[in-house]
Design a protein around this motif. Structure first.
Motif, PDB file in Angstrom:
ATOM      1  N   ALA A 222     -50.175   0.323 -16.693  1.00  0.00           N
ATOM      2  CA  ALA A 222     -49.611  -1.017 -16.839  1.00  0.00           C
ATOM      3  C   ALA A 222     -48.289  -0.971 -17.594  1.00  0.00           C
ATOM      4  N   THR A 223     -48.202  -0.113 -18.596  1.00  0.00           N
ATOM      5  CA  THR A 223     -46.971  -0.006 -19.390  1.00  0.00           C
ATOM      6  C   THR A 223     -45.818   0.515 -18.548  1.00  0.00           C
ATOM      7  N   MET A 224     -46.086   1.517 -17.714  1.00  0.00           N
ATOM      8  CA  MET A 224     -45.023   2.051 -16.862  1.00  0.00           C
ATOM      9  C   MET A 224     -44.590   1.024 -15.813  1.00  0.00           C
ATOM     10  N   ALA A 225     -45.549   0.268 -15.286  1.00  0.00           N
ATOM     11  CA  ALA A 225     -45.217  -0.775 -14.307  1.00  0.00           C
ATOM     12  C   ALA A 225     -44.345  -1.853 -14.954  1.00  0.00           C
ATOM     13  N   THR A 226     -44.684  -2.225 -16.185  1.00  0.00           N
ATOM     14  CA  THR A 226     -43.890  -3.220 -16.902  1.00  0.00           C
ATOM     15  C   THR A 226     -42.478  -2.707 -17.159  1.00  0.00           C
ATOM     16  N   ALA A 227     -42.378  -1.441 -17.582  1.00  0.00           N
ATOM     17  CA  ALA A 227     -41.057  -0.857 -17.844  1.00  0.00           C
ATOM     18  C   ALA A 227     -40.205  -0.835 -16.582  1.00  0.00           C
ATOM     19  N   ARG A 228     -40.804  -0.449 -15.471  1.00  0.00           N
ATOM     20  CA  ARG A 228     -40.080  -0.430 -14.190  1.00  0.00           C
ATOM     21  C   ARG A 228     -39.530  -1.820 -13.874  1.00  0.00           C
ATOM     22  N   GLN A 229     -40.370  -2.835 -14.027  1.00  0.00           N
ATOM     23  CA  GLN A 229     -39.937  -4.194 -13.703  1.00  0.00           C
ATOM     24  C   GLN A 229     -38.852  -4.668 -14.646  1.00  0.00           C
ATOM     25  N   GLU A 230     -38.945  -4.305 -15.923  1.00  0.00           N
ATOM     26  CA  GLU A 230     -37.914  -4.704 -16.881  1.00  0.00           C
ATOM     27  C   GLU A 230     -36.561  -4.074 -16.546  1.00  0.00           C
ATOM     28  N   VAL A 231     -36.586  -2.838 -16.066  1.00  0.00           N
ATOM     29  CA  VAL A 231     -35.336  -2.183 -15.663  1.00  0.00           C
ATOM     30  C   VAL A 231     -34.731  -2.902 -14.462  1.00  0.00           C
ATOM     31  N   LEU A 232     -35.570  -3.247 -13.502  1.00  0.00           N
ATOM     32  CA  LEU A 232     -35.067  -3.984 -12.334  1.00  0.00           C
ATOM     33  C   LEU A 232     -34.565  -5.371 -12.740  1.00  0.00           C
ATOM     34  N   ASP A 233     -35.316  -6.047 -13.609  1.00  0.00           N
ATOM     35  CA  ASP A 233     -34.906  -7.382 -14.044  1.00  0.00           C
ATOM     36  C   ASP A 233     -33.591  -7.340 -14.825  1.00  0.00           C
ATOM     37  N   ALA A 234     -33.299  -6.193 -15.452  1.00  0.00           N
ATOM     38  CA  ALA A 234     -32.052  -6.049 -16.197  1.00  0.00           C
ATOM     39  C   ALA A 234     -30.838  -6.021 -15.277  1.00  0.00           C
ATOM     40  N   GLY A 235     -31.069  -5.715 -13.994  1.00  0.00           N
ATOM     41  CA  GLY A 235     -29.966  -5.689 -13.039  1.00  0.00           C
ATOM     42  C   GLY A 235     -29.770  -4.381 -12.321  1.00  0.00           C
ATOM     43  N   PHE A 236     -30.630  -3.380 -12.584  1.00  0.00           N
ATOM     44  CA  PHE A 236     -30.545  -2.120 -11.847  1.00  0.00           C
ATOM     45  C   PHE A 236     -30.941  -2.344 -10.388  1.00  0.00           C
ATOM     46  N   ASP A 237     -30.357  -1.551  -9.506  1.00  0.00           N
ATOM     47  CA  ASP A 237     -30.608  -1.703  -8.079  1.00  0.00           C
ATOM     48  C   ASP A 237     -31.874  -1.006  -7.616  1.00  0.00           C
ATOM     49  N   GLY A 238     -32.346  -0.038  -8.387  1.00  0.00           N
ATOM     50  CA  GLY A 238     -33.567   0.669  -8.018  1.00  0.00           C
ATOM     51  C   GLY A 238     -34.005   1.587  -9.134  1.00  0.00           C
ATOM     52  N   VAL A 239     -35.284   1.903  -9.129  1.00  0.00           N
ATOM     53  CA  VAL A 239     -35.849   2.823 -10.123  1.00  0.00           C
ATOM     54  C   VAL A 239     -36.526   3.960  -9.361  1.00  0.00           C
ATOM     55  N   ASP A 240     -36.057   5.179  -9.573  1.00  0.00           N
ATOM     56  CA  ASP A 240     -36.677   6.325  -8.922  1.00  0.00           C
ATOM     57  C   ASP A 240     -37.998   6.676  -9.591  1.00  0.00           C
ATOM     58  N   TYR A 241     -38.015   6.640 -10.918  1.00  0.00           N
ATOM     59  CA  TYR A 241     -39.271   6.884 -11.623  1.00  0.00           C
ATOM     60  C   TYR A 241     -39.177   6.368 -13.049  1.00  0.00           C
TER      61      TYR A 241
END
Length: 281
Positions: A222-241
């Motif tokens: 759950a923590t990694m999923a939240t971190a991924r979403q926060e990176v995307l919400d910040a404005g990044f175009d994609g998260v590889d990992y």
């Protein structure tokens, strides 16, 4: 003034002279486009050895055909000025033909800490890194080599390379240098527009939040999923990992163990990586 050599023969001649005088040698491998993060590695090298060698070589074997080899920033004159100011004794600036002469046919294949993360997206990357680093270690014969912790998986791969091949080099990891808002120094930051820089500075904040949550017992998935979403919400175009791994082996993280949260994220045409520590509890 920093001495500059372009051939393996000249590099060895100088290092052999230092060794004959009983001096300890440190190497800092770089691809140039030097910034304060690199300079910090040079300071660490000078603290640990009598002589500091910095290699500047954009290694084509760690770039995939779709990556930015031709666009990678090259600024040798500026780099050499930084070396002089940092008190570096010798710069090794070989050509591609000097490192990979015609007919070169040997590649080092690595496993262990190279598994997953970057390898999932850049399959040949660490074989290229391991090959050029092994060559540099044979060419320069350093007592110590200093690498930045920003490229944490690379640091682990180089340590494993030395262990497995009995290379007599002490590999030192030096802490990541960041700007005032936490953005890790990187040569690729030069590709970012002012607007993208503001987004990039949010990457480390998401990682630190995730690491803090893991340290107090939060669920890893759950923590990694939240971190991924926060990176995307910040404005990044994609998260590889975004993954948590154990610090020494990069095996999957176990609750309570010392670890790292590692990320690779894409912003415009730029791919940024970073990592933060998860303290042992």
């Amino acid at each position: 003034m920093t001495e500059v050599v372009e051939t393996v023969a000249a590099l060895r001649a100088q290092v052999n002279a230092w060794r004959a005088a009983g001096l300890k040698v440190a190497l800092v491998p770089t691809m140039g486009a030097l910034h304060e993060g690199h300079v910090s590695l040079m300071r660490a090298a000078r603290q640990r050895a009598d002589r500091c060698v910095v290699s500047i070589f954009v290694n084509p074997r760690q770039f995939a055909p779709t990556e930015d080899l031709d666009k990678y920033p090259r600024q040798l004159a500026l780099d050499l000025d930084k070396l002089h100011r940092a008190g570096v004794h010798l710069a090794f600036t070989p050509s591609v033909d000097e490192v990979y002469p015609e007919g070169f046919a040997t590649t080092i294949s690595v496993g262990g800490p190279s598994a997953g993360l970057e390898t999932d997206f850049r399959p040949a990357f660490f074989d290229g890194v391991a090959t050029v680093v092994a060559k540099l270690f044979v060419q320069a014969a350093p007592d110590i080599a200093v690498f930045g912790e920003k490229d944490y998986q690379q640091l682990c791969v180089v340590r494993k390379l030395c262990l497995d091949l009995n290379l007599p080099v002490e590999v030192v990891g030096s802490p990541t240098i960041r700007d005032a808002e936490g953005l890790a120094m990187s040569s690729r930051n030069a590709y970012l527009s002012p607007a993208e820089l503001e987004i990039a500075r949010k990457l480390n904040k998401a990682l630190r939040k995730a690491a803090a949550a893991l340290q107090v017992g939060a669920d890893e998935t759950a923590t990694m999923a939240t971190a991924r979403q926060e990176v995307l919400d910040a404005g990044f175009d994609g998260v590889d990992y975004v993954e948590a791994r154990e610090s020494l082996t990069l095996a999957p993280w176990r609750r309570g163990a010392e670890g790292r949260v590692l990320v690779a994220a894409r912003l415009g045409k730029t791919r940024l990586i970073d990592n933060v520590e998860v303290r042992k509890t």
